[in-house]
Structure formats: C-alpha cells, structure tokens
Scaffold this motif. Structure first.
Motif: not given
Ligand SMILES: [Zn+2]
Ligand SMILES: [Zn+2]
Length: 178
Positions: A69, A71-72, A136, A140, A152
């Motif tokens: 992902c 972002r995370c 994801c 997210c 998350n």
C-alpha cells in the motif's frame, strides 16, 4: 507464447493459457512502480484471427498479486483484470507507415518471420494494469506523518498537533479569554 502465422486463419480461434510471472516481476523490480509482485502464473484469454498478413488479437488477463500500500506500507492481496486488443502486422508493412488503422483503441505492433510471440505484448498489458500506486482500501488512513504509526491499526497522540494552524489560533483565543 508463440503462434505460427500459417496456423492463424480468418476463422477466429481462442486460446487460454498462463504466462509465467518471473519476467513481469523482474520488470516490476526495476520500477518505477515497484509496489507489485505477481504471485503465480497469470491467466490469459485470447481470441485471434488473420486478415491478409495482419493478425488481430483481443483478450483479457487475470493476475493475482501482492501489493504494498502506498499509504500504509502494508502488503495486501490484489486481483487485477485487464481487457486488451492489439494488431500485429509484418515488420516490412509496419515500417512503410503509409497505412491507416482507423480503430484508435487497437494497439499496433509488428512481427517478423513465421512466428508471433504474444508474451511480450501480454506482459506490457499487465504492466499497464499496474501503473497506478496501489492503495489497500479507499478508507486507508496511512501512516502518521510524525511518529510513523499505522493509523489503521493504532492511534497516536500526534493528531492534535496535526490540526490546521488556524485552529490553534482559535484555541489560544479561548485560553486568553479565561
Ligand atoms: Zn493502506
Ligand atoms: Zn503519530
């Protein structure tokens, strides 16, 4: 997957097979989008026919992937499907350049000799399906820009100082009124 030109006729044929994932994964590792890995041989469905010396393909691919992902930074499983169409013409004709294929969504390539190898073309289609950074899920929340915690899964106490500075000004107003 190589096809013999003389075996391709005006009658539409179909072909279902799998392409190995290793070649695509090698290309993905080189970037620029390196957040994807193809997990296993990916499925190809092809329909094809020949008109004169031009060979017309349409089909789809289905790939099972692991993506990281954007972002995370967590890995997650992902399925990608892509429909495609392309036309192959003998190299000498393609180089003349004087021909007009009027369907703008047909991708045009050339072939040489008595065989066409569809593997590089299919691989390119898969790479096109993977061009955007993976996320994801729409919801997210990514990583905290300050402490790096995965928002998350956890919460942190940095969030208060992430607020808009104009809100800080409001807060200090309240304080000064006391
Ligand atoms: Zn994520
Ligand atoms: Zn934090």
């Amino acid at each position: 997957m190589k096809l013999r030109v003389e075996d391709i006729s005006a009658k539409v044929k179909t072909l279902d097979y799998h392409e190995p994932q290793a070649d695509v994964n090698r290309l993905l590792e080189q970037g620029p989008v390196c957040e994807y890995r193809v997990q296993r041989p990916y499925a190809i469905h092809l329909s094809y026919y020949r008109s004169g010396m031009e060979i017309f393909f349409s089909g789809s691919l289905d790939a099972e992937l692991t993506a990281t992902c954007a972002r995370c930074a967590e890995d997650f499983p992902l399925h990608r499907r892509r429909d495609f169409r392309f036309v192959l013409a003998p190299k000498s004709i393609g180089e003349d350049g004087g021909r007009n294929l009027n369907a703008e969504d047909l991708e045009f390539s050339t072939y040489q000799g008595e065989e066409v190898d569809v593997s590089p073309l299919v691989r390119e289609q898969l790479l096109l399906a993977l061009s955007a950074p993976p996320v994801c899920g729409d919801g997210c929340r990514g990583l905290c820009p300050q402490c790096g915690i995965n928002l998350n899964l956890n919460s942190c106490s940095c969030s208060a100082s992430n607020l808009d500075p104009r809100l800080d000004a409001l807060r200090s107003l309240k304080v000064s009124r006391r």
